[in-house]
Design an enzyme around this catalytic site. Structure first.
Site, mmCIF file in Angstrom:
data_model
loop_
_atom_site.group_PDB
_atom_site.id
_atom_site.type_symbol
_atom_site.label_atom_id
_atom_site.label_comp_id
_atom_site.label_asym_id
_atom_site.label_seq_id
_atom_site.Cartn_x
_atom_site.Cartn_y
_atom_site.Cartn_z
ATOM 1 N N LYS A 1 1.686 2.007 -5.489
ATOM 2 C CA LYS A 1 2.276 0.679 -5.458
ATOM 3 C C LYS A 1 2.031 -0.052 -6.767
ATOM 4 O O LYS A 1 0.890 -0.153 -7.224
ATOM 5 C CB LYS A 1 1.651 -0.108 -4.291
ATOM 6 C CG LYS A 1 2.082 -1.555 -4.204
ATOM 7 C CD LYS A 1 3.493 -1.704 -3.666
ATOM 8 C CE LYS A 1 3.996 -3.124 -3.824
ATOM 9 N NZ LYS A 1 4.550 -3.697 -2.616
ATOM 10 N N HIS B 1 7.165 -0.386 4.687
ATOM 11 C CA HIS B 1 6.370 -1.369 3.927
ATOM 12 C C HIS B 1 5.701 -2.320 4.915
ATOM 13 O O HIS B 1 6.349 -3.189 5.496
ATOM 14 C CB HIS B 1 7.282 -2.177 2.972
ATOM 15 C CG HIS B 1 6.541 -3.197 2.169
ATOM 16 N ND1 HIS B 1 6.654 -3.290 0.805
ATOM 17 C CD2 HIS B 1 5.678 -4.189 2.514
ATOM 18 C CE1 HIS B 1 5.905 -4.276 0.349
ATOM 19 N NE2 HIS B 1 5.296 -4.842 1.381
ATOM 20 N N HIS C 1 6.683 -3.976 -6.380
ATOM 21 C CA HIS C 1 6.861 -5.402 -6.078
ATOM 22 C C HIS C 1 7.621 -5.969 -7.273
ATOM 23 O O HIS C 1 7.035 -6.185 -8.335
ATOM 24 C CB HIS C 1 5.521 -6.116 -5.893
ATOM 25 C CG HIS C 1 5.699 -7.558 -5.507
ATOM 26 N ND1 HIS C 1 5.417 -8.033 -4.242
ATOM 27 C CD2 HIS C 1 6.186 -8.617 -6.195
ATOM 28 C CE1 HIS C 1 5.726 -9.325 -4.190
ATOM 29 N NE2 HIS C 1 6.180 -9.701 -5.366
ATOM 30 N N ASP D 1 7.678 -5.624 5.568
ATOM 31 C CA ASP D 1 6.773 -6.493 4.821
ATOM 32 C C ASP D 1 6.040 -7.448 5.762
ATOM 33 O O ASP D 1 5.742 -8.581 5.392
ATOM 34 C CB ASP D 1 7.497 -7.271 3.712
ATOM 35 C CG ASP D 1 6.524 -7.869 2.697
ATOM 36 O OD1 ASP D 1 5.361 -7.444 2.676
ATOM 37 O OD2 ASP D 1 6.929 -8.779 1.941
ATOM 38 N N HIS E 1 11.267 -4.818 -0.576
ATOM 39 C CA HIS E 1 11.675 -6.136 -0.049
ATOM 40 C C HIS E 1 12.624 -6.896 -0.995
ATOM 41 O O HIS E 1 12.296 -7.959 -1.480
ATOM 42 C CB HIS E 1 10.451 -6.992 0.323
ATOM 43 C CG HIS E 1 9.286 -6.973 -0.625
ATOM 44 N ND1 HIS E 1 9.415 -7.206 -1.971
ATOM 45 C CD2 HIS E 1 7.968 -6.758 -0.412
ATOM 46 C CE1 HIS E 1 8.224 -7.128 -2.536
ATOM 47 N NE2 HIS E 1 7.326 -6.849 -1.612
ATOM 48 N N HIS F 1 1.792 -4.546 5.816
ATOM 49 C CA HIS F 1 0.409 -4.937 5.524
ATOM 50 C C HIS F 1 -0.351 -4.905 6.837
ATOM 51 O O HIS F 1 -0.098 -5.719 7.728
ATOM 52 C CB HIS F 1 0.359 -6.348 4.918
ATOM 53 C CG HIS F 1 1.118 -6.445 3.641
ATOM 54 N ND1 HIS F 1 0.526 -6.254 2.414
ATOM 55 C CD2 HIS F 1 2.430 -6.672 3.393
ATOM 56 C CE1 HIS F 1 1.440 -6.369 1.463
ATOM 57 N NE2 HIS F 1 2.613 -6.618 2.020
ATOM 58 N N ALA G 1 1.164 -16.602 1.294
ATOM 59 C CA ALA G 1 2.518 -16.050 1.405
ATOM 60 C C ALA G 1 2.518 -14.903 2.386
ATOM 61 O O ALA G 1 1.643 -14.035 2.330
ATOM 62 C CB ALA G 1 2.980 -15.553 0.039
#
Ligand code: NCD
Ligand code: ZN
Length: 352
Positions: free
Chosen positions: A105, A19, A142, A253, A180, A21, A269
């Site tokens: 996702k 996971h 999520h 994450d 997460h 980004h 965030a």
């Protein structure tokens, strides 16, 4: 410098990040090398603007990632599609069959960064989930409700009751990764569920509790979603990863935002933990006497759950101090890494 003695070097199969980004454009170029340095593969989150919500967009994003990699990198991005109320099951199934997509996702609409196009009610994606169950394509969740009436620290636990348990009941054979996880409730839910439900755990949720955000003042660099919870939840996560359960694996994450977007009246965030991810995990595992469980968590449980081969190579961590800097990059691309200014007892030493 001579190599350290064997006991001061931990060699593990090359790990994967399930996971991450990686962003896009200049930020992608600035951050992707950090992930490619430590990990063989990574599940790349699709929450760009516009979202990566079709096979065609995922294929184009994969090309941009490959083009942004350092020349000597062997890293493989694994692409995901962002589910919306309008997702076409046929497009998703085609992307999976062609090897463009690895997973889908689920962002509940408005739960986190760039989730405004997310799913407003899971009944709207029932036909997509049904198809994914049939073809064995994993759903990545999520797991937070977006309901403003629910206290932010309770949004994960409430999601389990209201949404996750319903998905698990309606699609009993669907492979689902609870991403997460941050609560004792999520740990219990995953461990009590069947082998088709797994979870990822981040480095930061193993190290910080919610007090980190308020230590002597507001600390925006410790703000992420799901938000860190009470100490008892951090301890439940520590116990879960140290248990060696094959249902729990590594997902950083890592979610970089320019420093100016974090240190703001309404800060974004996300923690940027990619540069020292393995050092951070090793520190936590060692504190719990569980270093022998790190390799399976980082390099075996994930691929086995996804039905992918384990990586071939190995990497080493040396027992030598790491000193994460205050920032990487400059201006609009300046990002602060997790552990900035701390000393970690391990140092990533590359291929072994
Ligand atoms: C992520 C981001 O910035 O894209 N932020 C975060 O705090 N983890 C989104 C997400 O994964 O929730
Ligand atoms: Zn994320």
């Amino acid at each position: 410098m001579p190599s350290p003695p064997a006991s001061d070097r931990l060699v593990i199969r090359r790990p994967d990040d399930w996971h991450v980004h990686l962003r896009d454009g200049d930020m992608l170029k600035a951050v992707v090398g950090h992930t490619a340095r430590q990990f063989g593969r990574a599940i790349v989150m699709p929450n760009l603007q516009p979202p990566v919500n079709t096979t065609a967009r995922a294929a184009a994003y994969r090309e941009r990632i490959l083009a942004a990699l350092p020349a000597d990198a062997t890293f493989q991005p694994l692409m995901t599609a962002y589910l919306t109320d309008q997702t076409d099951p046929a497009d998703i199934a085609r992307g999976f069959a062609e090897g463009v997509l690895t997973a889908c996702k689920l962002y509940p609409a408005h739960a986190t960064t760039n989730s405004e196009h997310g799913v407003t009610d899971v009944t709207n994606i029932a036909s997509v989930l049904d198809r994914m169950q049939v073809i064995g394509m994993p759903l990545l969740v999520h797991g937070e409700v977006a309901d403003r009436d629910i206290d932010i620290f309770d949004r994960e636990a409430v999601f389990i009751e209201r949404v996750f348990s319903k998905i698990a009941r309606t699609f009993p054979d669907l492979k689902v990764v609870f991403e997460h996880i941050t609560t004792a409730e999520a740990v219990a839910f995953v461990l009590e569920s069947g082998p088709n439900i797994a979870a990822t755990v981040t480095p930061h949720h193993l190290r910080i509790n919610r007090n980190a955000m308020f230590e002597g003042g507001i600390r925006p660099h410790f703000y992420c979603l799901p938000v860190a919870k009470r100490e008892k939840h951090r301890l439940a996560l520590r116990k879960a990863v140290a248990s060696g359960s094959p249902k729990i694996f590594l997902g950083t994450d890592s979610a970089p935002h320019a420093i100016g977007r974090k240190e703001a009246a309404c800060g974004c965030a996300g923690l940027f933990n990619a540069p020292f991810a393995l050092e951070s995990y090793a520190t936590s595992f060692e504190e719990d006497g569980a270093l022998d469980k790190l390799e399976a968590f980082a390099s075996e449980h994930g691929p086995r759950f996804y039905g992918l081969p384990l990586n071939e190579g190995h990497v080493a961590l040396d027992r030598a101090p790491s000193h994460p800097p205050q920032a990487f990059g400059e201006g609009e691309l300046a990002v602060k890494p997790f552990h900035a200014g701390e000393t970690l007892p391990w140092r990533f030493a590359g291929a072994a």
